[in-house]
Design a protein around this motif. Structure first.
Motif, PDB file in Angstrom:
ATOM      1  N   ARG A 117      59.870  47.548  47.414  1.00 46.71           N
ATOM      2  CA  ARG A 117      60.032  47.051  45.953  1.00 46.71           C
ATOM      3  C   ARG A 117      61.172  47.664  45.170  1.00 46.71           C
ATOM      4  NH1 ARG A 117      56.716  44.692  48.212  1.00 46.71           N
ATOM      5  NH2 ARG A 117      54.591  43.963  47.578  1.00 46.71           N
ATOM      6  N   ILE A 118      61.715  46.977  44.083  1.00 44.14           N
ATOM      7  CA  ILE A 118      62.707  47.765  43.412  1.00 44.14           C
ATOM      8  C   ILE A 118      62.007  47.288  41.992  1.00 44.14           C
ATOM      9  CG2 ILE A 118      64.815  47.555  42.148  1.00 44.14           C
ATOM     10  CD1 ILE A 118      65.983  46.847  44.875  1.00 44.14           C
ATOM     11  N   TYR A 119      61.648  48.370  41.039  1.00 42.06           N
ATOM     12  CA  TYR A 119      61.324  48.234  39.596  1.00 42.06           C
ATOM     13  C   TYR A 119      62.398  48.409  38.920  1.00 42.06           C
ATOM     14  CZ  TYR A 119      56.416  47.996  40.868  1.00 42.06           C
ATOM     15  OH  TYR A 119      54.936  47.543  41.476  1.00 42.06           O
ATOM     16  N   SER A 160      57.713  47.699  34.611  1.00 39.92           N
ATOM     17  CA  SER A 160      56.803  46.418  34.916  1.00 39.92           C
ATOM     18  C   SER A 160      57.555  45.289  35.821  1.00 39.92           C
ATOM     19  CB  SER A 160      56.347  45.749  33.900  1.00 39.92           C
ATOM     20  OG  SER A 160      55.588  44.608  34.007  1.00 39.92           O
ATOM     21  N   TRP A 161      58.654  44.943  35.679  1.00 37.27           N
ATOM     22  CA  TRP A 161      59.208  44.005  36.443  1.00 37.27           C
ATOM     23  C   TRP A 161      59.637  44.735  37.701  1.00 37.27           C
ATOM     24  CZ3 TRP A 161      59.697  39.063  35.235  1.00 37.27           C
ATOM     25  CH2 TRP A 161      59.559  38.707  34.151  1.00 37.27           C
ATOM     26  N   HIS A 162      59.643  43.686  38.790  1.00 32.44           N
ATOM     27  CA  HIS A 162      59.864  44.298  40.101  1.00 32.44           C
ATOM     28  C   HIS A 162      60.128  43.024  40.986  1.00 32.44           C
ATOM     29  CE1 HIS A 162      55.478  43.505  40.173  1.00 32.44           C
ATOM     30  NE2 HIS A 162      55.699  43.038  41.385  1.00 32.44           N
ATOM     31  N   PRO A 195      56.602  40.418  36.631  1.00 29.32           N
ATOM     32  CA  PRO A 195      55.839  41.710  35.821  1.00 29.32           C
ATOM     33  C   PRO A 195      54.541  42.014  36.472  1.00 29.32           C
ATOM     34  CG  PRO A 195      55.481  39.694  34.520  1.00 29.32           C
ATOM     35  CD  PRO A 195      56.060  39.328  35.947  1.00 29.32           C
ATOM     36  N   GLU A 196      54.041  43.635  36.373  1.00 29.93           N
ATOM     37  CA  GLU A 196      52.740  43.606  36.804  1.00 29.93           C
ATOM     38  C   GLU A 196      51.784  43.194  35.826  1.00 29.93           C
ATOM     39  OE1 GLU A 196      52.128  44.966  39.367  1.00 29.93           O
ATOM     40  OE2 GLU A 196      53.202  46.549  39.925  1.00 29.93           O
ATOM     41  N   SER A 197      50.609  43.263  36.218  1.00 31.13           N
ATOM     42  CA  SER A 197      49.668  42.712  34.988  1.00 31.13           C
ATOM     43  C   SER A 197      49.312  43.844  34.231  1.00 31.13           C
ATOM     44  CB  SER A 197      48.417  42.372  35.751  1.00 31.13           C
ATOM     45  OG  SER A 197      47.623  43.612  36.451  1.00 31.13           O
ATOM     46  N   HIS A 198      48.725  43.277  32.856  1.00 36.78           N
ATOM     47  CA  HIS A 198      48.299  44.309  31.707  1.00 36.78           C
ATOM     48  C   HIS A 198      47.386  45.199  32.489  1.00 36.78           C
ATOM     49  CE1 HIS A 198      47.748  45.505  27.820  1.00 36.78           C
ATOM     50  NE2 HIS A 198      46.303  45.158  27.949  1.00 36.78           N
ATOM     51  N   ARG A 199      46.432  44.762  33.124  1.00 32.61           N
ATOM     52  CA  ARG A 199      45.235  45.667  33.679  1.00 32.61           C
ATOM     53  C   ARG A 199      45.985  46.692  34.690  1.00 32.61           C
ATOM     54  NH1 ARG A 199      41.472  43.001  37.443  1.00 32.61           N
ATOM     55  NH2 ARG A 199      40.369  45.046  37.219  1.00 32.61           N
ATOM     56  N   THR A 200      46.873  46.415  35.588  1.00 25.35           N
ATOM     57  CA  THR A 200      47.520  47.410  36.269  1.00 25.35           C
ATOM     58  C   THR A 200      48.389  48.300  35.612  1.00 25.35           C
ATOM     59  OG1 THR A 200      47.773  45.975  38.409  1.00 25.35           O
ATOM     60  CG2 THR A 200      49.359  47.673  38.061  1.00 25.35           C
ATOM     61  N   LEU A 201      49.095  47.909  34.502  1.00 27.12           N
ATOM     62  CA  LEU A 201      49.803  48.905  33.553  1.00 27.12           C
ATOM     63  C   LEU A 201      48.875  49.962  32.720  1.00 27.12           C
ATOM     64  CD1 LEU A 201      52.824  46.766  32.460  1.00 27.12           C
ATOM     65  CD2 LEU A 201      52.620  48.329  34.371  1.00 27.12           C
ATOM     66  N   GLU A 202      47.596  49.230  32.540  1.00 31.42           N
ATOM     67  CA  GLU A 202      46.587  50.118  31.803  1.00 31.42           C
ATOM     68  C   GLU A 202      46.310  51.193  32.727  1.00 31.42           C
ATOM     69  OE1 GLU A 202      43.600  47.590  30.058  1.00 31.42           O
ATOM     70  OE2 GLU A 202      44.374  47.694  28.087  1.00 31.42           O
ATOM     71  N   GLN A 203      45.618  50.841  33.997  1.00 28.20           N
ATOM     72  CA  GLN A 203      45.279  51.717  34.856  1.00 28.20           C
ATOM     73  C   GLN A 203      46.032  52.609  35.374  1.00 28.20           C
ATOM     74  OE1 GLN A 203      42.074  49.654  36.956  1.00 28.20           O
ATOM     75  NE2 GLN A 203      41.819  51.089  38.506  1.00 28.20           N
ATOM     76  N   TYR A 204      47.183  52.204  35.873  1.00 32.95           N
ATOM     77  CA  TYR A 204      48.300  52.871  36.673  1.00 32.95           C
ATOM     78  C   TYR A 204      49.384  53.261  35.935  1.00 32.95           C
ATOM     79  CZ  TYR A 204      44.966  51.948  40.364  1.00 32.95           C
ATOM     80  OH  TYR A 204      43.979  52.057  41.241  1.00 32.95           O
TER      81      TYR A 204
END
Length: 316
Positions: A288-290, A277-279, A251-260
């Motif tokens: 990448r495949i999300y 988030s999962w990729h 999964p993407e980080s919490h910070r990444t999902l907040e900022q992007y």
């Protein structure tokens, strides 16, 4: 599906001529069995393959000239190893470039054949010279330096065969692959039929169509979708278990999902916008495949198939 010889299985010569002949006979009979099931038509080997040692002062080229070895067995084998090299640097420049920019290590030893089997999404085959090769999966350490100079390391799995029982374990996947041996554009126009447990966002469908026919990454995308579909077909209870998927998903980080957040938000088939988030990573490269594991439908929503999305650590 490509079949690639694992040169590490001949690191140590056999103790005598009788054992060497017997091991080689079993190896060739195994190749015949695999070919009869439609697993490749040739065996990829290194340039120095014929000079690898089966025993003391007994190389493969000597086995091919050994009057004690069945003539038809030798003829079959010689025909199968003379058509495809490990990598054709001219016709397979993409594969060659990925190989020379990466390193594959098994038990602290650099391995060419196992690495190429992974890049081809094929199957590595070994002469059963040691118990280490009596397995249907092998773990490798993959190391890549991308165009930005960033070092990427990952433990990867390679499909492997050294006897018939290993092939039986790979047969379901091989059967799925055979269903997709059709024109590139055709399989991309039949996603719902081919992958019943995957729901594709319109964005992901459009991205798939944008790839040119014959683009090397399409084969890897296709195979990752097969494996995702197989996981979600079997998902009947409990939460999504990323450790069971046969490749690394994160999964993407919490910070990444907040900022992007906006960059990771896509319109889904039901008309709802969701954050992905999962990729999974196509290796090597930036592909990448999300996806989203939908615990209500027990299916997978595919939101993005393309280059990696922006993250805190890589905002470009």
């Amino acid at each position: 599906m490509e079949l690639v010889f694992n040169e590490l299985s001949l690191t140590k010569p056999f103790e005598n001529l009788v054992v060497a002949r017997n091991k080689m006979k079993k190896f060739v009979l195994l190749i015949q069995e695999l070919f009869s099931h439609g697993i490749s038509k040739d065996l990829r080997v290194a340039d120095d393959f014929l000079h690898l040692s089966l025993g003391n002062e007994y190389k493969i080229i000597q086995w091919l000239n050994d009057k004690e070895v069945d003539l038809e067995l030798k003829r079959f084998f010689k025909a199968r190893i003379s058509r495809k090299p490990y990598i054709d640097s001219h016709n397979e420049s993409h594969l060659y470039n990925n190989f020379i920019s990466s390193e594959f290590i098994h038990n602290e030893i650099t391995c060419k054949g196992l690495g190429i089997a992974y890049l081809l999404d094929g199957i590595a085959i070994s002469i059963l010279s040691h118990e280490d090769w009596d397995t249907h999966l092998l773990n490798l350490n993959f190391i890549e330096v991308n165009s930005s100079g960033e070092l990427f390391e990952e433990v990867i799995e390679v499909r492997h065969i050294s006897n018939s029982k290993h092939f039986e374990l790979h047969k379901p996947y091989c059967d799925d692959r055979k269903k997709l041996v059709i024109g590139d554009l055709e399989w991309r126009n039949s996603l719902e039929e081919i992958f019943p447990s995957l729901n594709f966002c319109e964005r992901a469908k459009a991205q798939l169509v944008d790839y040119k026919k014959g683009d090397p990454i399409l084969e890897q995308i296709k195979n990752r979708l097969i494996e995702l579909n197989n996981y979600f077909i079997k998902w009947e209870k409990g939460g999504f278990d990323s450790t069971v998927v046969p490749f690394k998903v994160t999964p993407e980080s919490h910070r990444t999902l907040e900022q992007y957040r906006e960059e990771h938000t896509f319109l889904c088939p039901d008309g709802e916008y969701r954050v992905f988030s999962w990729h999974l990573r196509m290796t090597p490269g930036a592909g990448r495949i999300y996806f989203i594991p939908d615990e209500k439908t027990r299916k997978c929503i595919i939101g993005h198939i393309g280059n990696k999305l922006k993250t805190v650590s890589d905002p470009t």
